[in-house]
Motif scaffolding. Sequence first.
Motif, PDB file in Angstrom:
ATOM      1  N   GLU A 170      46.383  54.593  33.769  1.00 52.75           N
ATOM      2  CA  GLU A 170      46.327  54.236  35.182  1.00 52.75           C
ATOM      3  C   GLU A 170      45.683  55.352  36.006  1.00 52.75           C
ATOM      4  OE1 GLU A 170      50.374  53.323  35.978  1.00 52.75           O
ATOM      5  OE2 GLU A 170      50.304  51.355  35.003  1.00 52.75           O
ATOM      6  N   ASN A 247      45.907  36.956  27.992  1.00 54.21           N
ATOM      7  CA  ASN A 247      45.331  37.886  28.964  1.00 54.21           C
ATOM      8  C   ASN A 247      44.496  38.991  28.329  1.00 54.21           C
ATOM      9  OD1 ASN A 247      47.295  39.455  27.762  1.00 54.21           O
ATOM     10  ND2 ASN A 247      48.431  39.879  29.659  1.00 54.21           N
ATOM     11  N   GLU A 249      45.299  41.547  26.737  1.00 55.11           N
ATOM     12  CA  GLU A 249      45.858  42.880  26.930  1.00 55.11           C
ATOM     13  C   GLU A 249      46.609  43.308  25.668  1.00 55.11           C
ATOM     14  OE1 GLU A 249      45.593  45.816  27.922  1.00 55.11           O
ATOM     15  OE2 GLU A 249      45.841  45.375  30.067  1.00 55.11           O
ATOM     16  N   SER A 299      42.259  44.497  27.892  1.00 47.87           N
ATOM     17  CA  SER A 299      41.977  44.306  29.324  1.00 47.87           C
ATOM     18  C   SER A 299      42.044  45.604  30.109  1.00 47.87           C
ATOM     19  CB  SER A 299      42.958  43.292  29.921  1.00 47.87           C
ATOM     20  OG  SER A 299      42.681  41.998  29.445  1.00 47.87           O
ATOM     21  N   TYR A 300      42.886  46.538  29.706  1.00 53.18           N
ATOM     22  CA  TYR A 300      43.000  47.763  30.504  1.00 53.18           C
ATOM     23  C   TYR A 300      41.699  48.560  30.472  1.00 53.18           C
ATOM     24  CZ  TYR A 300      43.481  51.103  26.643  1.00 53.18           C
ATOM     25  OH  TYR A 300      43.242  51.890  25.558  1.00 53.18           O
ATOM     26  N   TRP A 302      38.606  46.863  29.883  1.00 52.44           N
ATOM     27  CA  TRP A 302      37.685  45.923  30.533  1.00 52.44           C
ATOM     28  C   TRP A 302      37.785  46.014  32.060  1.00 52.44           C
ATOM     29  CZ3 TRP A 302      34.126  42.200  28.855  1.00 52.44           C
ATOM     30  CH2 TRP A 302      33.786  41.211  29.765  1.00 52.44           C
ATOM     31  N   ASN A 303      38.995  46.080  32.569  1.00 54.56           N
ATOM     32  CA  ASN A 303      39.200  46.080  34.020  1.00 54.56           C
ATOM     33  C   ASN A 303      38.706  47.360  34.681  1.00 54.56           C
ATOM     34  OD1 ASN A 303      40.383  43.574  33.774  1.00 54.56           O
ATOM     35  ND2 ASN A 303      42.474  44.382  33.728  1.00 54.56           N
ATOM     36  N   LYS A 304      38.585  48.441  33.930  1.00 50.30           N
ATOM     37  CA  LYS A 304      38.078  49.699  34.485  1.00 50.30           C
ATOM     38  C   LYS A 304      36.561  49.814  34.355  1.00 50.30           C
ATOM     39  CE  LYS A 304      41.998  51.960  35.550  1.00 50.30           C
ATOM     40  NZ  LYS A 304      42.995  50.921  35.210  1.00 50.30           N
ATOM     41  N   HIS A 306      34.142  46.945  33.329  1.00 54.84           N
ATOM     42  CA  HIS A 306      33.313  45.776  33.593  1.00 54.84           C
ATOM     43  C   HIS A 306      32.914  45.611  35.063  1.00 54.84           C
ATOM     44  CE1 HIS A 306      32.445  41.422  34.102  1.00 54.84           C
ATOM     45  NE2 HIS A 306      31.819  41.587  32.958  1.00 54.84           N
ATOM     46  N   PRO A 307      33.783  45.901  36.045  1.00 48.29           N
ATOM     47  CA  PRO A 307      33.359  45.714  37.444  1.00 48.29           C
ATOM     48  C   PRO A 307      32.134  46.528  37.820  1.00 48.29           C
ATOM     49  CG  PRO A 307      35.738  45.876  37.326  1.00 48.29           C
ATOM     50  CD  PRO A 307      35.223  46.225  35.962  1.00 48.29           C
TER      51      PRO A 307
END
Length: 652
Positions: A170, A247, A249, A299-300, A302-304, A306-307
């Motif tokens: 995080e 999800n 994850e 996902s943790y 990907w979410n950091k 991919h955007p």
Amino acid sequence: MNTYDSSSPIPVRDQHTVPHLCPSKARPRAARGGLLAWCFSGMGLLSLLWFLVRVIPKPSRAAYPCQRVAFPIASSFVVWVLALLGSAFAWRKARMRSMRWWRACLWGAAAAAGGALVVASLPTLRAWAGNPPHGIYGVAKGIFPGRVAWVYGPTATSWAGYTSAEHWYETNHTDLAVVEDMMSKAVRAVGGGNSDASAWDAIFRYFNQRHGRGDRGYQPGEKVAIKINLTTCNARSGSQTVNVTGNYEKNNTYSDGHWLNTIDNSPQMLLSLLRHLVYTVGVSPTNLFLGDPTGNFPSYLWNKLHPEFPNVHYFDNYGGAGRMRVQLSTVPFYWSVTNANSAGQPLVQDYVPSLFAQADYLIDFAVLKGHSVGVTLCGKNFYGALLRCPDGYFRDAYGSNQGGTLNYSSMHESTPDPSIGVPGLGHYRCIVDLIGSPVLGDKTVLYLVDGLFGGYYWDSHPVPWNMSPFNGRWPSSLFASQDPVAVDSVCYDFLLAEWPAVVNNGGGATNALQGGTEDYLHEAALANDPPSGTFYDPGKTGTRLSSLGVHEHWNNPTDKQYSRNLGTGPGIELVALTATRPAAVVAIKRVANQVVLSWQASLGGKLQTAAELGTSNAWSDVNVPPGFFQGQNVVTNGILGPSGFYRLHLTP
């Protein structure tokens, strides 16, 4: 981790209570010898039984590494028993009163010969010794030969630990601004120069010159693949580790309920590397591939990533939720020695995943951690580069997503783990083939090791480090090199100093690996003339590999100096650097009729303005939300408006 109470008294027998023993009864040497004899006898008998049980039903199993270890012990045991019985029989014959003197002499000589054979049949102690001291092995590689950059960012990490409800990846537990400083310093230390751009250009130029491509850096359109380590997201476990049908994850219910807190490559490290490659080197995101063929991309991560980089190809084994599904190419991968896991059947040919086959460059980004084989670093990170698992399990063995174990050459059998491979020194190690392969290791332009948190064992359970300079904190480190042997040698020394039990024992009995943890480093450094005698030729060129890099150990865990640091030899140079949070600097430039203000986005903060300096409480926030461009926050003002002053205000 074991702890010991120094206040607890050690029991010591009162010397006045020890009974007096005459010399004929006090025989500690005999007792010790008896224990060793029983150990040898038991080990020999078990080895013999194991060899017979396994090999008699299927003789081809005699070629297995475990049987190659058992056979010398078993045969020594058989010879020892026969020699012992023969010498005893001969000695008894020699002592018979009715025996003529010349026959007695012959029987006595036979007894002596049998006794000598008994002694000669015992295994040598050298085979069971730990890592012997040695000097410099191999030939150093790189712009600065043998250079390994170690960047320590003590403020990069802040996390309560494995059982915390908050997760290690995080944003509030890893400071991206410090990580970006770590990546920049690592790249500059490896490539040289006074900028990230010049360092990367030098790194690519060195690689291209060595591969006969001329004196040139990276060229637009060339593809770069980044192999990361997603062992804790292993696809073989299906949705147990990553919920690929939901999800996507990591599944926290796997293992002990803290699976999300097992360590993979840090998303902050990966984001920083992508920014370097796209914004500094100039690689188009469509020519970038990042992932692990044997894992699933959680996902943790990907979410950091991919955007900001939606056009990068994030690849994994399953290929769901926008991930690229890894497929095999028609480019073969060859082994110098084949260790079949199902003898008697033809071996299945290995092929390189298409994304690696098509890549012009690879970056090997490992994680700093221990393993049942001692360590897992850049060399072993390639174990996951072939789509199928090291033991031969293949996702599509019997049809699409119908997995099973096929008769591939077993990578596990060349490890020093005694339960599946061959411990000790001087053995074939398939890691050498992976590093030296023209379609994998030889394509690698840079080796990186993510040591932000580290992992004690293969499952990457993070534990704060006690050695200096960490002193109970997270290691918060990044290692970088162009020399694959040197970087793993340095990380080996760090892991050995911090966790000697896992590096020496691999989770087994004391000295279970018999020094074999570093055997692949010996073999790789001396690939042109390896201790095992293996003809390493993964390219099937008919010529042995040359040395793949340089291997040695530091002088001590405190100074951490190698031969080039000390000026004593052409070995490793460890460049130790410290990373901090960069200063809050606002850049201002004019573009046409606009004034563009920009600052490092990872620093956060608020842009403030004032009409003049020196007036208390004159600063006010700029309410226009900044834009984002190539890792920078950007605010644009027209030059026709009122003049003013700007500053970046960072909240503590």
